[in-house]
Design a protein around this motif. Structure first.
Motif, PDB file in Angstrom:
ATOM      1  N   TYR A 172     -12.322  -7.822   4.267  1.00 52.33           N
ATOM      2  CA  TYR A 172     -12.563  -9.215   4.647  1.00 52.33           C
ATOM      3  C   TYR A 172     -14.044  -9.464   4.948  1.00 52.33           C
ATOM      4  O   TYR A 172     -14.652 -10.394   4.414  1.00 52.33           O
ATOM      5  N   LEU A 216      -9.643 -12.974   1.739  1.00 54.46           N
ATOM      6  CA  LEU A 216      -8.461 -13.112   2.589  1.00 54.46           C
ATOM      7  C   LEU A 216      -7.243 -12.425   1.971  1.00 54.46           C
ATOM      8  O   LEU A 216      -6.501 -11.705   2.650  1.00 54.46           O
ATOM      9  N   ALA A 257      -5.309  -9.197   3.513  1.00 61.45           N
ATOM     10  CA  ALA A 257      -3.971  -9.421   4.079  1.00 61.45           C
ATOM     11  C   ALA A 257      -3.023  -8.278   3.754  1.00 61.45           C
ATOM     12  O   ALA A 257      -2.216  -7.858   4.591  1.00 61.45           O
ATOM     13  N   TYR A 258      -3.105  -7.762   2.546  1.00 61.86           N
ATOM     14  CA  TYR A 258      -2.227  -6.667   2.125  1.00 61.86           C
ATOM     15  C   TYR A 258      -2.419  -5.408   2.969  1.00 61.86           C
ATOM     16  O   TYR A 258      -1.473  -4.912   3.589  1.00 61.86           O
ATOM     17  N   MET A 271      -0.543 -15.407  -1.195  1.00 59.90           N
ATOM     18  CA  MET A 271      -0.632 -14.826   0.148  1.00 59.90           C
ATOM     19  C   MET A 271       0.720 -14.255   0.567  1.00 59.90           C
ATOM     20  O   MET A 271       0.795 -13.151   1.131  1.00 59.90           O
ATOM     21  N   ILE A 275       1.445 -10.186   1.349  1.00 62.14           N
ATOM     22  CA  ILE A 275       2.013  -9.831   2.651  1.00 62.14           C
ATOM     23  C   ILE A 275       3.297  -9.033   2.466  1.00 62.14           C
ATOM     24  O   ILE A 275       3.524  -8.022   3.150  1.00 62.14           O
TER      25      ILE A 275
END
Length: 390
Positions: free
Chosen positions: A160, A267, A271-272, A320, A324
C-alpha cells in the motif's frame, strides 16, 4: 528467559525470542510487499515490456529461486543452524532494492528477484522453523499464525505505502527506499539478537523414537508422493502459491488495463495480503483446536470461487470483494498446511520436510498440468480485461 537456560517448550516461556522473530518476519514480508504494486506496472511503464508472460517473468524467477532454496535450505538447517541460514538470507536481500532502483533493463529486475527468492526461501522459512521449534507440538498452528500474520500484514502495508509513494513521486526510486530499511533492519536483528533453537529441537526429539535421519531425496519423496497425507498438503501448497503468483503478477496489470489509478491498484494489492495476514492469527489457533483438514478444504474452494469472481467482475467494489475472499481462503489454508506437515514428521526432520513442501515442487506430470493451466490463465485474463469497461 527460557532460551538462555535449560530449554522449555512453549510460547509463554519463550515469548521474548518469539516476539523478536515476529518482528524479523515482518521485515521479510516487507521486502516482497514493496514489489506487489510496483513491478508489474514498472515492466510496461518504464521498460516497455508489453507481453504478460514477460512481465511476470520476475515472479517465475522469484518462485524458482525460492522453491530451490526452500528445498535445500530446509535440509541444511540441521547442519548449518537455523540462525546462520537466516543471516545468510538477509545478506542476499541487501542488494535487491539497489538493483531495483538502478536497473538499466528488465533483465536486471529479473536478476534482482532471483536474489529476493533466495532471501525469502531462507529468511521466511527459518523464521517458521525457529518459531515452531520454540513452541512445541501443542501450539504449532498458533505459532505459524503469528509468523504468517506478521509477514503478510507487512506485505500488505508495504504494497500500500509503496503504491502511495509511487503515486506521488514515480515508480522509481523512492518506493524502493523502504527495501533498504527493511533489509538493514532484518539483518541487524537476525545477527545480533536471534538465537538458534537446536537445543529445543533436541528436547522435542527426545520425546520421540530415535531417527537415523533421512536423505534429501527420501524426504522429498515422502512429502511429494509416497505418503498420501503429505502429498495432499504439498499439492495444496503448490496450488496456493500458484494462486498467489497470479494475484501478484497479473492482477495489477488487469486492474491497470481497466483504468484504475495507482492508488486504487495499491488498495487492491494490499487488501489481499492484509486479510491473509490478519486472519491467520485466528485460523492458526483454530487449526490447533478443530484439526487441519476442516480449514484446508473449504479454504481452497473459497480461493477458486474468488478468483473466478475477479475474472468476471467489472467494478472496483467486486474486485475488492474478490481479493478479500481470496485472502480469507488463503488464511484458512496457509498456516494450517505448514502445521499439518509439522505434525506428521519427526522433529529432527521437520525443517527438511517443510522445505520440501515449501519448495512447491511436484512430480513432473502434475507440474506440467498446473503450468499449462496457469499459462492459459495468463493468456485469457488480458483478453477479458480488454473487453470490460470500468
Amino acid at each position: 528467559m527460557a532460551i538462555l537456560g535449560a530449554p522449555v517448550l512453549g510460547l509463554r516461556a519463550n515469548w521474548h525470542q518469539f516476539a523478536l522473530l515476529v518482528a524479523v518476519n515482518a521485515f521479510v514480508g516487507g521486502m516482497v510487499g514493496i514489489e506487489r504494486t510496483i513491478l508489474p506496472l514498472l515492466a510496461e511503464g518504464e521498460f516497455g515490456v508489453t507481453s504478460s508472460a514477460s512481465a511476470v517473468s520476475f515472479i517465475a524467477t522469484f518462485g524458482l529461486a525460492k522453491a530451490l532454496t526452500n528445498l535445500f535450505g530446509g535440509h541444511l538447517a540441521g547442519r548449518i543452524s537455523r540462525k546462520n541460514l537466516l543471516v545468510v538470507g538477509w545478506i542476499f536481500a541487501l542488494p535487491v532494492p539497489l538493483i531495483l532502483i538502478w536497473a538499466p533493463s528488465w533483465g536486471w529486475i529479473v536478476a534482482g528477484n532471483l536474489l529476493l527468492g533466495v532471501n525469502q526461501g531462507l529468511a521466511w522459512s527459518m523464521t517458521v522453523n525457529l518459531k515452531v521449534d520454540l513452541v512445541g507440538p501443542n501450539q504449532r498452528g498458533l505459532a505459524l499464525g503469528f509468523n504468517e500474520a506478521a509477514g503478510y500484514m507487512s506485505v500488505a502495508a508495504a504494497a500500500y505505502f509503496s503504491g502511495l509513494i509511487a503515486g506521488h513521486y514515480g515508480l522509481r526510486p523512492e518506493p524502493f527506499y523502504l527495501g533498504i530499511v527493511f533489509a538493514a533492519a532484518g539483518l541487524a536483528l537476525s545477527t545480533l539478537f536471534v538465537r538458534d533453537t537446536g537445543r529445543f529441537v533436541a528436547l522435542e526429539a527426545s520425546q520421540h523414537a530415535k531417527t537415523t535421519g533421512q536423505s534429501l531425496r527420501t524426504t522429498f519423496a515422502e512429502v511429494t508422493w509416497r505418503r498420501a497425507h503429505l502429498w495432499g498438503a504439498s499439492q495444496a501448497g503448490f496450488v496456493n502459491n500458484l494462486n498467489d503468483g497470479l494475484i501478484w503478477g497479473i492482477f495489477p496489470l488487469f486492474f491497470a488495463s481497466n483504468g484504475l489509478s495507482l492508488e486504487r491498484i495499491a488498495l487492491l494489492a494490499s487488501a489481499y495480503p492484509l486479510m491473509w495476514g490478519s486472519l491467520q492469527l485466528v485460523t492458526g489457533w483454530l487449526s490447533d483446536k478443530i484439526g487441519r483438514k476442516p480449514l484446508v478444504v473449504p479454504g481452497m474452494l473459497l480461493q477458486g470461487v474468488a478468483i473466478l469472481l475477479a475474472a468476471s467482475a467489472g467494478s472496483f467494489g467486486l474486485w475488492m470483494s474478490s481479493v478479500i475472499l481470496v485472502g480469507i481462503g488463503t488464511a484458512m489454508v496457509y498456516p494450517t498446511l505448514l502445521a499439518a506437515i509439522s505434525d506428521a514428521v519427526h522433529p529432527q526432520e521437520r525443517a527438511s520436510a517443510l522445505g520440501s513442501t515449501g519448495s512447491g515442487v511436484t512430480p513432473a506430470r502434475y507440474w506440467a498440468r498446473l503450468s499449462e493451466d496457469f499459462s492459459r490463465t495468463l493468456s485469457v485474463l488480458p483478453r477479458l480485461s480488454a473487453s470490460w469497461p470500468l
